[in-house]
Write a protein that holds these residues in place. Structure first.
Motif, PDB file in Angstrom:
ATOM      1  N   ARG A   1       0.837  -1.210   0.000  1.00 39.25           N
ATOM      2  CA  ARG A   1       0.000   0.000   0.000  1.00 39.25           C
ATOM      3  C   ARG A   1       0.865   1.251   0.000  1.00 39.25           C
ATOM      4  O   ARG A   1       0.496   2.262  -0.616  1.00 39.25           O
ATOM      5  N   SER A   2       2.001   1.212   0.676  1.00 35.10           N
ATOM      6  CA  SER A   2       2.879   2.387   0.695  1.00 35.10           C
ATOM      7  C   SER A   2       3.416   2.702  -0.690  1.00 35.10           C
ATOM      8  O   SER A   2       3.766   3.844  -0.975  1.00 35.10           O
ATOM      9  N   ARG A   3       3.492   1.708  -1.581  1.00 34.37           N
ATOM     10  CA  ARG A   3       3.942   1.913  -2.955  1.00 34.37           C
ATOM     11  C   ARG A   3       2.787   2.070  -3.926  1.00 34.37           C
ATOM     12  O   ARG A   3       2.982   2.075  -5.144  1.00 34.37           O
ATOM     13  N   GLY A   4       1.555   2.201  -3.402  1.00 32.07           N
ATOM     14  CA  GLY A   4       0.404   2.465  -4.252  1.00 32.07           C
ATOM     15  C   GLY A   4      -0.249   1.246  -4.844  1.00 32.07           C
ATOM     16  O   GLY A   4      -1.132   1.371  -5.707  1.00 32.07           O
ATOM     17  N   ALA A   5       0.126   0.037  -4.422  1.00 32.68           N
ATOM     18  CA  ALA A   5      -0.474  -1.183  -4.959  1.00 32.68           C
ATOM     19  C   ALA A   5      -1.831  -1.434  -4.305  1.00 32.68           C
ATOM     20  O   ALA A   5      -2.031  -1.130  -3.125  1.00 32.68           O
ATOM     21  N   ASP A   6      -2.750  -1.972  -5.061  1.00 27.94           N
ATOM     22  CA  ASP A   6      -4.088  -2.285  -4.563  1.00 27.94           C
ATOM     23  C   ASP A   6      -4.084  -3.703  -4.012  1.00 27.94           C
ATOM     24  O   ASP A   6      -4.006  -4.679  -4.752  1.00 27.94           O
ATOM     25  N   VAL A   7      -4.138  -3.828  -2.690  1.00 24.41           N
ATOM     26  CA  VAL A   7      -4.165  -5.145  -2.054  1.00 24.41           C
ATOM     27  C   VAL A   7      -5.382  -5.230  -1.134  1.00 24.41           C
ATOM     28  O   VAL A   7      -5.317  -5.739  -0.019  1.00 24.41           O
ATOM     29  N   SER A   8      -6.487  -4.715  -1.590  1.00 32.62           N
ATOM     30  CA  SER A   8      -7.719  -4.713  -0.800  1.00 32.62           C
ATOM     31  C   SER A   8      -8.540  -5.961  -1.131  1.00 32.62           C
ATOM     32  O   SER A   8      -8.207  -6.728  -2.035  1.00 32.62           O
ATOM     33  N   GLY A   9      -9.615  -6.133  -0.382  1.00 32.72           N
ATOM     34  CA  GLY A   9     -10.531  -7.237  -0.663  1.00 32.72           C
ATOM     35  C   GLY A   9     -10.131  -8.526   0.024  1.00 32.72           C
ATOM     36  O   GLY A   9      -9.145  -8.607   0.769  1.00 32.72           O
ATOM     37  N   GLY A  10     -10.897  -9.567  -0.261  1.00 32.96           N
ATOM     38  CA  GLY A  10     -10.709 -10.847   0.405  1.00 32.96           C
ATOM     39  C   GLY A  10      -9.432 -11.552   0.030  1.00 32.96           C
ATOM     40  O   GLY A  10      -8.988 -12.453   0.756  1.00 32.96           O
ATOM     41  N   THR A  11      -8.815 -11.191  -1.089  1.00 37.00           N
ATOM     42  CA  THR A  11      -7.582 -11.852  -1.521  1.00 37.00           C
ATOM     43  C   THR A  11      -6.367 -10.954  -1.310  1.00 37.00           C
ATOM     44  O   THR A  11      -5.374 -11.038  -2.037  1.00 37.00           O
ATOM     45  N   TRP A  12      -6.431 -10.086  -0.305  1.00 31.47           N
ATOM     46  CA  TRP A  12      -5.358  -9.115  -0.091  1.00 31.47           C
ATOM     47  C   TRP A  12      -4.007  -9.792   0.149  1.00 31.47           C
ATOM     48  O   TRP A  12      -2.965  -9.294  -0.315  1.00 31.47           O
ATOM     49  N   ALA A  13      -3.991 -10.896   0.871  1.00 30.44           N
ATOM     50  CA  ALA A  13      -2.713 -11.554   1.169  1.00 30.44           C
ATOM     51  C   ALA A  13      -2.063 -12.081  -0.107  1.00 30.44           C
ATOM     52  O   ALA A  13      -0.845 -11.940  -0.306  1.00 30.44           O
ATOM     53  N   GLU A  14      -2.865 -12.706  -0.991  1.00 28.54           N
ATOM     54  CA  GLU A  14      -2.318 -13.209  -2.248  1.00 28.54           C
ATOM     55  C   GLU A  14      -1.836 -12.060  -3.129  1.00 28.54           C
ATOM     56  O   GLU A  14      -0.788 -12.145  -3.782  1.00 28.54           O
ATOM     57  N   ALA A  15      -2.612 -10.967  -3.134  1.00 32.05           N
ATOM     58  CA  ALA A  15      -2.222  -9.809  -3.941  1.00 32.05           C
ATOM     59  C   ALA A  15      -0.920  -9.204  -3.425  1.00 32.05           C
ATOM     60  O   ALA A  15      -0.046  -8.805  -4.207  1.00 32.05           O
ATOM     61  N   ALA A  16      -0.774  -9.121  -2.098  1.00 31.60           N
ATOM     62  CA  ALA A  16       0.449  -8.565  -1.519  1.00 31.60           C
ATOM     63  C   ALA A  16       1.648  -9.451  -1.833  1.00 31.60           C
ATOM     64  O   ALA A  16       2.744  -8.952  -2.143  1.00 31.60           O
ATOM     65  N   LEU A  17       1.460 -10.760  -1.772  1.00 34.09           N
ATOM     66  CA  LEU A  17       2.544 -11.676  -2.092  1.00 34.09           C
ATOM     67  C   LEU A  17       2.957 -11.541  -3.554  1.00 34.09           C
ATOM     68  O   LEU A  17       4.149 -11.488  -3.880  1.00 34.09           O
TER      69      LEU A  17
END
Length: 611
Positions: free
Chosen positions: A498-514
């Motif tokens: 999130r600090s770099r502007g990536a969208d990691v919201s929603g129910g799959t936030w952990a997979e998106a962050a990875l």
């Protein structure tokens, strides 16, 4: 502004020439790790090599950077006193050899010369903002130069120590060689004194000046400083700030506030196409001009003018406007114009300051949430006809800070500066702000963040509120932040994403962050990752440095009392974070690298970096 005269090395039989700048360093240098080498300008078909020898040591084949810089930086500080170096430039053009050039250098490392600094939090924020602005107009990023950062910091320190000398002096000069901290009369000389190719400088004084991003953002709200930062030839930059002056808002015979200085190397790089700012279609544009010296406004004009609109043209200039119109909802807006015919009341500043650029400045602040259309015609020397539009911010976002018990508001920034200092910025820490016309204000009554438990760690309350206001940190449940809970590795990656502007919201936030962390190089391929495991203090700092692409010294080690327990792979990042003030030790000066990181500690570290 160029450091040394441009030399030309001709090929045999009338072939094309290889251009270069004479080698550095020369004279007395104030850093014990100067750049040693030269700047070249290879052409298509060139194969070039640069070799450097220092003090009869081994010869080193120096890599040539994308901008043509070929500089060797001693990995260890050179001893004070005289030194020699040899720089050999050789190569060929389409298979035809160049005449080999050898330059012998004699320079002296001054007594008390300092090693190169690590990247400061101020410089990281400034470089990040500078390159974001450059990317918006299609320009490549500037590279960080620790030498230029050292020169910038030295001048900022001179300004603080000798503020009284600047009442009638250009802020870019150092008027008195006998004053403490003198490192050179001009940016050209100062940059050379720190062993760097440079010579161009931007500077501002803010209240306070702890945020490099805020300082660059302010400089973009001007004309002449913006033109330098958006130069196609800007290759390297380094900036820093020094605190220590009392803050005075409003006109003053002596500048007051914390100076931010950024020195830059501008190379003669051709520009392709016109660079328009604000860019076509941009939204959230500020509404007002930030005053600068020299003033781009006519003598006697009201300084409360609108946001400047600039066009940097691909020709060599001089650029001349034949017509300039700015309209809002079809209505013409009165403007001031600048081109190569511009003259300031000070005879030093002429149209040469504009070069291949033109500017339009509304005579009054722009209206909020309004689309403005621009139409410029002229020559550069080829004819140009430019049309574009942008939209101003819906309302004036405000930077707020406390100083001497008062609350101040100014500009279009939020939460500038460190969270551990003697003042606290409030705008990003709340969703609303009531600000009076005088610039004083207080948080709106309903502007509290939604975490009832944020105050459980009073030292981290501002960081938690700030991270929430930035949209970086979220609660674990409605109204619950859980500041003392352990941050998991998955949550750590999401926070950094999130600090770099990536969208990691929603129910799959952990997979998106990875996925983001793997693509961004934050999580290395062979690195173990357990989403629900506690994130350790050392691992989070290492991920933070990778996320923000901080240049690290691979041989650096922290000086915490328990530095020996820091994993070797993480030591350079922990050393940088300690030096930059991003990560701090416990009461016993222990870093506790293997200790689980709490959610409050994580956002505090991140906010220190960002602001």
């Amino acid at each position: 502004m160029l450091l040394v005269a441009l030399a030309v090395l001709l090929l045999p039989a009338g072939a094309s020439a290889l251009r270069y700048y004479n080698a550095l360093p020369v004279g007395t240098v104030l850093t014990s790790q100067p750049d040693i080498g030269l700047q070249i300008f290879p052409q298509p078909g060139d194969v070039v090599r640069v070799d450097v020898q220092v003090d009869a040591g081994p010869w080193r084949d120096v890599p040539i950077a994308a901008d043509g810089g070929a500089f060797y930086v001693p990995p260890q500080p050179l001893a004070p006193g005289p030194h020699t170096a040899s720089v050999v430039l050789s190569g060929a053009h389409n298979g035809t050899p160049y005449q080999t050039l050898t330059q012998f250098l004699h320079f002296t490392v001054a007594a008390g010369a300092r090693p190169l600094p690590g990247m400061s939090v101020v410089d990281l924020g400034a470089l990040r903002q500078l390159n974001a602005d450059r990317a918006a107009v299609g320009l490549p990023p500037a590279a960080w130069s620790p030498n230029l950062q050292a020169a910038s910091r030295a001048h900022a320190a001179y300004f603080v120590a000798n503020a009284g000398l600047f009442a009638q002096a250009d802020m870019h000069t150092e008027p008195s060689p006998s004053a403490p901290g003198f490192s050179g009369a001009t940016p050209l000389v100062r940059d050379a004194a720190f062993g760097a190719l440079g010579g161009s400088e931007v500077m501002n004084v803010t209240c306070p000046g702890g945020s490099g991003a805020m300082a660059v953002d302010e400089l973009m709200d001007t004309v002449f400083h913006r033109l330098a930062m958006l130069s196609a030839g800007l290759a390297t930059a380094g900036g820093d700030a020094v605190a220590g002056l009392p803050c005075t808002l409003g006109p003053s015979a002596t500048p007051q506030g914390d100076p931010f200085v950024m020195d830059m190397a501008l190379l003669p790089t051709p520009q392709s196409g016109a660079m328009l700012y604000p860019v076509d279609g941009q939204t959230g544009v500020p509404t007002e001009l930030l005053t600068e010296v020299p003033s781009p406004l006519p003598a006697g004009a009201n300084p409360n003018a609108g946001y400047p609109v600039t066009a940097q043209l691909p020709g060599a200039g001089p650029a001349v406007l034949t017509s300039a119109t700015l309209t809002a909802d079809g209505e013409a807006v009165p403007v001031y114009t600048l081109d190569s015919t511009w003259r300031d009341t000070d005879p030093i500043y002429t149209g040469e300051q504009m070069g291949n650029a033109v500017a339009v400045i509304p005579q009054a602040p722009m209206a909020p949430d309004t689309t403005y259309a621009v139409h410029l015609t002229g020559t550069d020397p080829a004819p140009f006809d430019l049309r574009w539009s942008f939209t101003t911010a819906a309302e004036s976002a405000t930077a707020v800070w406390t100083q001497g018990g008062a609350v101040f508001a100014k500009g279009d920034f939020a939460c500038p500066g460190p969270i551990d200092g003697g003042w606290a910025a409030l705008a990003y820490c709340s969703r609303a702000l009531a600000v009076s016309a005088s610039g004083q204000g207080m948080p709106a009554a309903d502007a509290q963040p939604p975490f009832a438990d944020a105050a459980a760690d009073s030292w981290a309350t501002l960081a938690i509120n700030t991270a929430w206001g930035l949209g970086i940190a979220q609660g674990v449940a409605p109204g619950v932040f859980a500041p003392d809970a352990t941050l998991t590795e998955a949550q750590a990656l999401a926070l950094l994403a999130r600090s770099r502007g990536a969208d990691v919201s929603g129910g799959t936030w952990a997979e998106a962050a990875l996925g983001w962390a793997q693509q961004a190089g934050v999580l290395l391929p062979a690195e173990a990752y357990v989403p629900d495991a506690p994130a350790t203090r050392a691992r989070f700092v290492a991920w933070l440095a990778r996320a923000w692409q901080v240049p690290l010294d691979p041989g650096a080690s922290p000086t915490f009392a328990d530095a020996a327990s820091v994993p070797a792979a993480d030591a350079p990042a922990v050393a940088w974070a300690q030096q930059a003030g991003v990560a701090k030790g416990t009461g016993g000066n222990d870093f506790l690298p293997a200790a689980p990181l709490t959610r409050a500690q994580a956002v505090t570290i991140l906010v220190r970096l960002l602001l």
